[in-house]
Write an enzyme that holds these catalytic residues in place. Structure first.
Site, PDB file in Angstrom:
ATOM      1  N   HIS A 190       0.831  -1.211   0.000  1.00 43.63           N
ATOM      2  CA  HIS A 190       0.000   0.000   0.000  1.00 43.63           C
ATOM      3  C   HIS A 190       0.866   1.262   0.000  1.00 43.63           C
ATOM      4  CE1 HIS A 190      -3.494   2.507   1.369  1.00 43.63           C
ATOM      5  NE2 HIS A 190      -2.533   3.174   1.998  1.00 43.63           N
ATOM      6  N   GLU A 191       1.891   1.306   0.856  1.00 44.62           N
ATOM      7  CA  GLU A 191       2.738   2.500   0.935  1.00 44.62           C
ATOM      8  C   GLU A 191       3.511   2.732  -0.362  1.00 44.62           C
ATOM      9  OE1 GLU A 191       2.119   4.439   3.215  1.00 44.62           O
ATOM     10  OE2 GLU A 191       1.120   3.096   4.607  1.00 44.62           O
ATOM     11  N   HIS A 194       1.465   4.702  -2.628  1.00 42.30           N
ATOM     12  CA  HIS A 194       1.522   6.147  -2.398  1.00 42.30           C
ATOM     13  C   HIS A 194       2.743   6.764  -3.067  1.00 42.30           C
ATOM     14  CE1 HIS A 194      -1.960   6.577   0.016  1.00 42.30           C
ATOM     15  NE2 HIS A 194      -1.496   5.982   1.106  1.00 42.30           N
ATOM     16  N   HIS A 200      -5.862   7.340  -1.767  1.00 42.33           N
ATOM     17  CA  HIS A 200      -6.695   6.244  -1.305  1.00 42.33           C
ATOM     18  C   HIS A 200      -7.917   6.092  -2.207  1.00 42.33           C
ATOM     19  CE1 HIS A 200      -4.801   7.114   2.813  1.00 42.33           C
ATOM     20  NE2 HIS A 200      -4.281   5.993   2.357  1.00 42.33           N
TER      21      HIS A 200
END
Length: 390
Positions: A190-191, A194, A200
């Site tokens: 997930h990071e 980013h 999101h």
């Protein structure tokens, strides 16, 4: 709702799903809420022209209120501005390159990274496994830094939590991914999303067509994590299985879901893998051939690429020609890739110094900045001359 310039808030619940770490953690991470008297100063800023509240971490880093998203001062402004949805690909940016703002892609589809000495052996393993998930299923590649002047530093934030935080997009040499000692691959994947520039999924402007946000179940102070962004570029279709999607119970204050499908049903937990939507969207935003081609296995070329049109809408990763140059759409601007018909024998950035905000430049000066070559024009604006490595 009106906010004062500086807002003080006392965090009452600080440890559920990594809230204390400003993270989006795996739904397997559970810890009892704990009172805290720590005061957080929140400042009103504008990101992509929209009003947000941020916490200043240091001179180079702000954290989006309650989120795992880190922003640089370059990405924030003190006043609203009109973000053009279909900007003309002129290649020009503001006088101060360091204040170019927005979200920037990684050039050549390659994330340049540094593994900080603070990382444990387990954190390094989690990081490499997560990178492999991205690199084996998408066009994104990872390269450990040698002498590159733009990169992301991956470090241990020192806390025993399944948590993380990361900058959005490439931030010169100041980008970071910070992870806890118990961070899982679910969180690390997930990071990395980013740092590729992705927001999101539940913040997408079209999310209400697909899910319901149950604000009555959201922890006090975490409501901002479920706001919609009307300015962020959408990549692909809404994907409830995306690695960028919050879990159904994230930031719940009562054990009830904070997000459900439109029919009220709860969707499965995230797993340590990219969804089919993540893969398709990333390969759109980061076209094939390491960003050096048209996505169809062809080398960098203008042949067959349509001319830019003000009457069309473009997505991140789209390519156009404009006044004899090849451009690729970034999250908030166009990047000039190369001159059509040119075939330089060496990197156009060779021997050119990195931009410094502390240096006074004159018309005709050239610098490199986040993987691109720029030349200062007589009008005081910097002109993108092409992508380094081309």
């Amino acid at each position: 709702m009106k906010f004062k310039n500086v807002v003080k808030s006392t965090t009452v619940t600080t440890l559920i799903l990594g809230l204390i770490a400003a993270s989006c953690s795996s739904e397997d991470f559970e810890e009892a809420p704990e009172n805290s008297d720590n005061e957080v100063q929140l400042t009103e800023k504008f990101f992509l022209g929209e009003k947000v509240l941020v916490e200043k971490i240091d001179s180079e880093t702000y954290k989006l209120d309650g989120s795992d998203i880190l922003l640089s001062p370059d990405q924030l402004s003190d006043a609203a501005f009109d973000l053009k949805q279909n900007p003309e690909p002129t290649g020009e940016v503001s006088t101060k390159l360091g204040l170019a703002g927005g979200i920037r892609k990684w050039p050549n589809n390659t994330v340049i990274y540094v593994l900080d000495n603070s990382l444990t052996a387990n954190q390094i393993e989690v990081t490499r496994n997560s990178m492999e998930e991205w690199s084996t299923k998408t066009n994104v590649k990872f390269k450990q830094r040698t002498n590159e002047n733009y990169y992301v530093t991956i470090s241990n934030d020192g806390r025993s939590c399944n948590c993380g935080s990361a900058n959005l997009g490439v931030i010169g040499n100041r980008g970071v991914i910070r992870i806890g000692t118990r961070t899982s691959e679910v969180v690390m994947i997930h990071e990395i999303g980013h740092t590729l520039g992705y927001i999101h999924e539940q913040n997408r402007s079209d999310r209400d067509n697909h899910v319901r946000i149950l604000f009555e179940n959201i922890q006090n102070g975490a409501e901002s994590q479920f706001r919609k962004s009307d300015r962020a570029q959408l990549i692909g279709d809404f994907d409830i299985q995306s690695t960028m999607m919050y879990g159904a119970y994230t930031f719940s204050k009562n054990g009830r879901p904070t997000i459900t499908r439109l029919d009220g049903s709860v969707y499965p937990r995230r797993s340590a893998r990219l969804s089919s939507g993540d893969i398709a969207g990333t390969n759109q935003a980061y076209p094939g051939d390491n960003g050096g081609g048209d996505g169809n296995g062809n080398p960098d070329t203008c042949e067959g690429v349509e001319e830019w049109s003000r009457n069309r809408s473009y997505q991140v990763g789209d390519r156009v020609t404009y006044r004899g140059f090849l451009y690729e759409r970034d999250f908030s601007r166009w990047n000039r890739i190369k001159e059509c018909g040119s075939n330089p024998e060496e990197d156009i950035c060779n021997g050119v110094s990195e931009y410094s905000r502390n240096t006074r430049y004159s018309a005709g000066d050239k610098v490199t900045f986040r993987g691109f070559l720029y030349e200062l024009q007589s009008n005081g604006r910097w002109s993108n001359q092409g992508q380094c490595g081309n």
